[in-house]
Design an enzyme around this catalytic site. Structure first.
Site, PDB file in Angstrom:
ATOM      1  N   SER A  54      -0.645  -8.210   4.745  1.00 19.64           N
ATOM      2  CA  SER A  54      -1.146  -9.524   5.111  1.00 19.64           C
ATOM      3  C   SER A  54      -2.672  -9.516   5.016  1.00 19.64           C
ATOM      4  O   SER A  54      -3.307  -8.479   4.889  1.00 19.64           O
ATOM      5  CB  SER A  54      -0.693  -9.879   6.522  1.00 19.64           C
ATOM      6  OG  SER A  54       0.723  -9.946   6.592  1.00 19.64           O
ATOM      7  N   GLY A  55      -3.238 -10.730   5.072  1.00 22.15           N
ATOM      8  CA  GLY A  55      -4.686 -10.856   4.935  1.00 22.15           C
ATOM      9  C   GLY A  55      -5.120 -11.352   3.580  1.00 22.15           C
ATOM     10  O   GLY A  55      -6.316 -11.579   3.358  1.00 22.15           O
ATOM     11  N   HIS A  56      -4.148 -11.515   2.653  1.00 25.41           N
ATOM     12  CA  HIS A  56      -4.459 -11.988   1.294  1.00 25.41           C
ATOM     13  C   HIS A  56      -3.949 -13.414   1.060  1.00 25.41           C
ATOM     14  O   HIS A  56      -3.837 -13.851  -0.086  1.00 25.41           O
ATOM     15  CB  HIS A  56      -3.829 -11.060   0.256  1.00 25.41           C
ATOM     16  CG  HIS A  56      -4.242  -9.634   0.388  1.00 25.41           C
ATOM     17  ND1 HIS A  56      -5.559  -9.227   0.404  1.00 25.41           N
ATOM     18  CD2 HIS A  56      -3.504  -8.491   0.520  1.00 25.41           C
ATOM     19  CE1 HIS A  56      -5.612  -7.911   0.530  1.00 25.41           C
ATOM     20  NE2 HIS A  56      -4.384  -7.437   0.605  1.00 25.41           N
ATOM     21  N   ASP A 109       2.244   0.459  -1.755  1.00 25.57           N
ATOM     22  CA  ASP A 109       3.128  -0.567  -2.296  1.00 25.57           C
ATOM     23  C   ASP A 109       4.082   0.015  -3.328  1.00 25.57           C
ATOM     24  O   ASP A 109       5.296  -0.245  -3.298  1.00 25.57           O
ATOM     25  CB  ASP A 109       2.301  -1.694  -2.929  1.00 25.57           C
ATOM     26  CG  ASP A 109       1.491  -2.480  -1.917  1.00 25.57           C
ATOM     27  OD1 ASP A 109       0.582  -1.879  -1.317  1.00 25.57           O
ATOM     28  OD2 ASP A 109       1.745  -3.685  -1.739  1.00 25.57           O
ATOM     29  N   HIS A 219      -9.246  -5.023  -0.379  1.00 28.04           N
ATOM     30  CA  HIS A 219      -9.158  -4.442   0.967  1.00 28.04           C
ATOM     31  C   HIS A 219     -10.526  -3.977   1.450  1.00 28.04           C
ATOM     32  O   HIS A 219     -10.623  -3.275   2.451  1.00 28.04           O
ATOM     33  CB  HIS A 219      -8.192  -3.254   0.977  1.00 28.04           C
ATOM     34  CG  HIS A 219      -6.853  -3.552   0.422  1.00 28.04           C
ATOM     35  ND1 HIS A 219      -6.489  -3.225  -0.865  1.00 28.04           N
ATOM     36  CD2 HIS A 219      -5.787  -4.186   0.968  1.00 28.04           C
ATOM     37  CE1 HIS A 219      -5.252  -3.633  -1.082  1.00 28.04           C
ATOM     38  NE2 HIS A 219      -4.816  -4.227   0.005  1.00 28.04           N
TER      39      HIS A 219
END
Length: 333
Positions: A54-56, A109, A219
């Site tokens: 998350s965060g994107h 990932d 990131h």
């Protein structure tokens, strides 16, 4: 740190609850942190699954819907979803035609999606193929990757592959198209500020008021070099020229140009940057056949932008134009 949050430890779950409330045409599995189309699985259709930290946002859950992804898994901030999440998403969208995993090239990932595909084959018999996105020309290998990072081309690939799946093409065909998009895409970004992870409460890295980081990762990973802040036309050249040389793009090429905001940059500045990028491309005899301007793959509140160029042919252009209906991208429906 000033953020519109309650408990930093609950940011992801609270955001998913908000997405469920805002978009009743999506199905949100709060336990597994999986967002899926309400009509999934669609019989006879290849299922598309992606995900990441998350965060994107809006990547990835914001691109779930007809014409794009069937499901997305949300990890913690900047942390890959775990195999069980990916397996749950895969099972939720399997309509009998197989499932394609779209994976950004980060070590966690890639490993977790591979494990999930193995579990899917062993436990459910679902046929899974994967395409890894690795479009960032800024660095080769980093703390988070073996090879190039997957960044802005992820959005382009999810849209074009999603259209192919919606047309009921086979798993092999959809994977082949996705592979072509990845191979013909290049991206590079620049940061003007750091981002702040809620659970940490301070900037990920220090960047002086008169500095910029060229080739930054999504990131907060370091880029190619730290430079003095420059006018937009110079920044555009620093981003675009490496892309053109790397593929390489050639005079007469038709491209899709994504001018992407990193989360903290106003649309006013993004359109200004797009104008500068378009000038450079025209000077090289490259036609912008399709464009997208806005914040589509972000890094929390980071100020900055990225440029993605994807070389188009008639087939890829038609797939890009195909109708789509998701929270973050929609046309033709």
């Amino acid at each position: 740190m000033k953020k519109l949050i309650n408990d930093p430890a609950e940011v992801v779950d609270a955001a998913l609850a908000g997405m469920a409330a805002a978009h009743p045409d999506l199905r949100v599995d709060a336990k597994q942190r999986v967002v899926a189309r309400a009509d999934a699985p669609v019989p006879g259709k290849v299922g598309l699954v992606s995900g990441g930290g998350s965060g994107h946002e809006p990547l990835h859950a914001g691109f779930v819907g007809p014409g794009m992804l069937d499901a997305a898994c949300a990890g913690e901030i900047f942390t890959s979803p775990v195999p069980d999440q990916i397996l749950a998403a895969t099972a939720a969208v399997d309509g009998g035609a197989g499932v394609l995993h779209i994976v950004k090239n980060y070590t966690g990932d890639v490993m977790n999606f591979e494990m999930a595909a193995e579990l899917a084959a062993a436990e459910t018999g679902i046929e899974v193929l994967a395409v890894v996105v690795n479009d960032d020309v800024a660095v080769q290998d980093s703390l988070y990757t073996a090879g190039r990072r997957g960044v802005g081309a992820t959005v382009v690939l999810e849209k074009i592959a999603g259209a192919a799946a919606e047309q009921r093409r086979t798993l092999a065909e959809v994977a082949g198209i996705a592979t072509r998009v990845s191979a013909d895409s290049r991206s590079m970004g620049v940061a003007l500020t750091s981002c702040t992870v809620p659970a940490v409460g301070r900037p990920t890295f220090e960047l002086g008021p008169d500095d910029m980081e060229l080739g930054i990762g999504i990131h907060g990973e370091p880029g190619r070099q730290r430079l003095p802040l420059a006018p937009a036309h110079e920044v555009a050249g620093l981003l675009v020229e490496p892309l053109l040389a790397d593929l390489p793009f050639r005079r007469g090429d038709r491209v899709l140009c994504l001018l992407n905001g990193m989360g903290g940059t106003p649309l006013l500045e993004l359109y200004l940057m797009f104008d500068e990028v378009s000038r450079i491309l025209r000077g090289h005899g490259i036609e912008i056949a399709r464009s997208l301007v806005g914040s589509y793959i972000t890094s929390l509140d980071m100020a900055g932008c990225s440029v993605t160029l994807t070389r188009l042919d008639d087939e890829l252009t038609a797939l890009w134009d195909y109708p789509v209906r998701t929270p973050a991208l929609r046309w033709g429906m």
